[in-house]
Design a protein around this motif. Structure first.
Motif, PDB file in Angstrom:
ATOM      1  N   LYS B 166       0.820  -1.223   0.000  1.00 36.92           N
ATOM      2  CA  LYS B 166       0.000   0.000   0.000  1.00 36.92           C
ATOM      3  C   LYS B 166       0.847   1.262   0.000  1.00 36.92           C
ATOM      4  O   LYS B 166       0.330   2.363  -0.138  1.00 36.92           O
ATOM      5  CB  LYS B 166      -0.893   0.016   1.242  1.00 36.92           C
ATOM      6  N   ASN B 172       4.048   0.524  -8.607  1.00 38.02           N
ATOM      7  CA  ASN B 172       2.683   1.011  -8.803  1.00 38.02           C
ATOM      8  C   ASN B 172       2.301   0.892 -10.273  1.00 38.02           C
ATOM      9  O   ASN B 172       2.218   1.886 -10.998  1.00 38.02           O
ATOM     10  CB  ASN B 172       2.617   2.477  -8.332  1.00 38.02           C
ATOM     11  N   ASN B 173       2.082  -0.350 -10.690  1.00 42.80           N
ATOM     12  CA  ASN B 173       1.632  -0.557 -12.073  1.00 42.80           C
ATOM     13  C   ASN B 173       0.155  -0.224 -12.184  1.00 42.80           C
ATOM     14  O   ASN B 173      -0.631  -0.569 -11.311  1.00 42.80           O
ATOM     15  CB  ASN B 173       1.860  -2.005 -12.490  1.00 42.80           C
ATOM     16  N   ARG B 174      -0.187   0.447 -13.258  1.00 45.44           N
ATOM     17  CA  ARG B 174      -1.591   0.780 -13.500  1.00 45.44           C
ATOM     18  C   ARG B 174      -2.030   0.098 -14.791  1.00 45.44           C
ATOM     19  O   ARG B 174      -1.171  -0.274 -15.606  1.00 45.44           O
ATOM     20  CB  ARG B 174      -1.758   2.290 -13.613  1.00 45.44           C
ATOM     21  N   ASP B 179       4.861   0.973 -13.989  1.00 46.02           N
ATOM     22  CA  ASP B 179       5.481   2.002 -13.136  1.00 46.02           C
ATOM     23  C   ASP B 179       6.862   2.341 -13.692  1.00 46.02           C
ATOM     24  O   ASP B 179       7.742   1.476 -13.755  1.00 46.02           O
ATOM     25  CB  ASP B 179       5.606   1.448 -11.711  1.00 46.02           C
ATOM     26  N   LYS B 185      12.419   1.111  -7.120  1.00 47.99           N
ATOM     27  CA  LYS B 185      11.666   0.881  -5.882  1.00 47.99           C
ATOM     28  C   LYS B 185      12.390  -0.140  -5.004  1.00 47.99           C
ATOM     29  O   LYS B 185      12.847  -1.168  -5.502  1.00 47.99           O
ATOM     30  CB  LYS B 185      10.253   0.367  -6.206  1.00 47.99           C
TER      31      LYS B 185
END
Lengths: 297, 337
Positions: B166, B172-174, B179, B185
């Motif tokens: 979280k 943070n793949n959308r 990402d 990261k």
């Protein structure tokens, strides 16, 4: 006090005092240069002519008391500055311990000194009273220190500036101890179940300004300012004790001695080579600038 | 259906025989000896397989259609056998470009770590507990291999992994968009280390508390530099055990930027953060908005000092005087040749 001022004060205090202190050191250096140019330094350090002392020789007990007081004040300054600006690793809890220990000793000293001044057989509190003559002669004392006059009035054991400083030390020490204890936010007193912060500032200043923590923040600011006042005043005190009465300074550290025949202003032949008291030229003789020489703390 | 049974049984028997054969070969001292350091250095494919993944496909005995595994590879066991036969050797290195990369694992350090033997787990966590794909001969890049090893923690530490997912450190793949910072990261191992993860006893907690630079500062260097007020940063950096480490204020696994309303350092949560408990100790009592304004000093004090006009004036004067003296000294030196 707005939030902006609160954070700015924090930064400004450091800037002001870290600027002021070197300025004071430079000023003292310039003052010593004045001693050299006016020949005072030559008379004192070369001819070894120092003020007469009302209370020579200095006894062992006052020497010991002054010395341990010096050590404790030194420890307080060192540990206090370390707590605020830790300059080596891992010493914070230890330094806090040192700080509170030295504070306890200094407080015992203070209580004892107040008793000595007011309750003992000696009752020397009058030595510290700033009287009318002190105030009227204050300009002459100041003029002596800025080299306008060659001598200053000798009215008693201490001159007016010494008296004022020593009197000021008493409330400063008390406020410093109280504000220092007020920083103990977590240690609860056993019987009353209150922290020292609550007991000293929380119950009255807390509600006025919002919280005990905020009151402690103000207490910390006061504590820090008084700390610097001590550093400044003690620096000046040490400088004057060296430049004005180095003989007494050495005597205090066991490196020299004051001849008892020079006590009570009775100047006689030098008891040892190079130890020649300054003969009083007139009623306004050089003062007994024996702060370290006769002050019990 | 029953007509196919003999075929299945025959296939099963064959597979069993093959597996038994490879298991027998895997017993240390019985069959193929573990490669020596010189062998490791001279056979990069083998070294890759053991340490950073397999670059060259080796003989695979796995059934077609599944991941290629070198089942004849030395199986990991406890003590100075299995993986530690090679990785217990301090000289186990590879030359990567201009660098020597060590693949040595100190058994003493590993045993003293949180994953070493304990009352709860007498054997400790085996190498394969974290190095899940150790025998895979499939093509791995170094990055893939590290990712697998450093994300292996999630198999046991599920709560922490959920929280990590979280936070801002998670990839943070959308939908339809990868990402762009995925490679930057941090994974579990990047913050927590690998074989020397401290036990959470008093000593381990103290060691962890001191480890702010290693855990956060190496990446967040700007924030580390600015962590310089007296009561938090300056004291922390000088080893004060009661000064807060980064995670005492910013949280641990669900790391979020202060601008995020869920972040403990967001203005809406500061009262709870400063007035909350750190390591069982309450930091500040009865905090209010005015008191919380001090939080601005924690990372901003150095900047405020620089912005102070008197301080700037003095620093500039210092620089000016220093430069002038330096010029004078140079001039004097030039006069005398």
């Amino acid at each position: 006090m707005s939030t902006l001022i609160l954070t700015q004060v924090n930064v400004w205090l450091d800037v002001v005092f870290f600027t002021l202190y070197p300025i004071v050191l430079v000023a003292l250096g310039v003052h010593f240069l004045g001693n050299v140019l006016t020949g005072r330094a030559y008379r004192r350090f070369v001819k070894w002519q120092w003020p007469e002392h009302d209370h020579a020789p200095i006894k062992a007990l006052p020497k010991f008391l002054h010395f341990q007081h010096l050590v404790c004040i030194g420890l307080l300054v060192l540990s206090g500055l370390y707590i605020r600006f830790p300059f080596f690793t891992g010493g914070r809890p230890f330094m806090r311990g040192v700080h509170y220990f030295a504070m306890t000793v200094v407080m015992v000293n203070l209580i004892w000194r107040l008793w000595f001044a007011y309750g003992s057989r000696v009752r020397d509190y009058r030595e510290f009273v700033v009287n009318r003559r002190d105030i009227t002669t204050m300009p002459q004392v100041l003029m002596y220190y800025v080299f306008i006059k060659p001598s200053k009035p000798h009215l008693g054991k201490y001159n007016v500036m010494q008296k004022s400083t020593y009197i000021l030390f008493v409330p400063m020490l008390i406020v410093q101890a109280l504000t220092g204890l007020a920083l103990l936010e977590f240690w609860k007193l056993p019987v009353i179940n209150m922290t020292m912060s609550d007991l000293i500032v929380g119950w009255w200043l807390g509600p006025l300004i919002g919280s005990t923590s905020l009151a402690v923040a103000y207490a910390r600011i006061v504590h820090y300012v008084i700390n610097w006042l001590f550093i400044l005043l003690v620096t000046i005190h040490v400088y004057l004790s060296v430049s004005e009465d180095f003989a007494a300074f050495l005597d205090f550290f066991g490196l020299g001695f004051l001849d008892k025949r020079h006590a009570q202003g009775k100047a006689g032949p030098a008891a040892s080579p190079g130890h020649t008291p300054i003969p009083a030229p007139n009623a306004l003789a050089d003062d007994v600038h024996g702060a370290t020489g006769s002050d019990l703390l | 259906m029953y007509r196919r049974l003999p075929l299945v049984v025959t296939g099963g028997l064959l597979l069993t025989l093959l597996t038994a054969g490879s298991a027998a070969a895997a017993q240390p001292g019985m069959a193929k000896p573990a490669p020596s350091t010189s062998q490791m250095l001279s056979q990069p494919a083998t070294a890759d397989r053991t340490a950073t993944g397999s670059a060259a496909p080796a003989k695979s005995l796995a059934p077609a259609g599944t991941a290629p595994y070198a089942l004849d590879f030395t199986m990991p066991t406890l003590g100075k056998s299995g993986c530690m036969v090679c990785h217990g050797d301090p000289n186990l290195i590879r030359i990567k470009g201009d660098e020597y990369v060590s693949y040595y694992v100190s058994e003493a350090v590993l045993n003293a770590s949180a994953h070493g033997p304990s009352k709860k787990t007498p054997s400790g966590v085996l190498c394969t507990g974290c190095h899940l794909d150790f025998a895979s001969t499939g093509k791995h890049s170094d990055a893939d291999w590290k990712r697998t090893a450093r994300m292996a923690c999630r198999a046991c530490h599920t709560l922490e992994d959920d929280a990590y997912g979280k936070g801002a450190h998670a990839v943070n793949n959308r939908p339809g968009q990868t990402d762009p910072n995925a490679d930057k990261k941090p994974l579990c191992g990047d913050c927590h280390g690998a074989h020397d993860i401290a036990r959470l006893d008093a000593n381990g907690l103290a060691a962890l508390h001191r480890n702010g630079w290693q855990v956060c500062g190496r990446c967040h260097q700007k924030e580390w530099q600015s962590y310089a007020d007296y009561y938090h940063g300056a004291a922390y950096k000088k080893g004060a055990p009661d000064a807060p480490a980064c995670w005492d204020c910013h949280g641990a696994h669900e790391i979020l930027p202060s601008s995020d309303r869920r972040s403990p350092t967001n203005g809406t949560n500061l009262a709870a953060t400063c007035g909350g408990e750190t390591a069982g100790k309450k930091c500040h009592t009865n905090v209010n908005d005015e008191f919380l304004s001090y939080a601005g000093l924690i990372h901003r004090r150095a900047a405020m000092l620089r912005e102070n006009w008197l301080y700037s004036f003095i620093r500039n004067a210092q620089t000016g005087i220093s430069d002038a003296l330096s010029n004078i000294a140079d001039a004097v030196r030039s006069w005398f040749g």
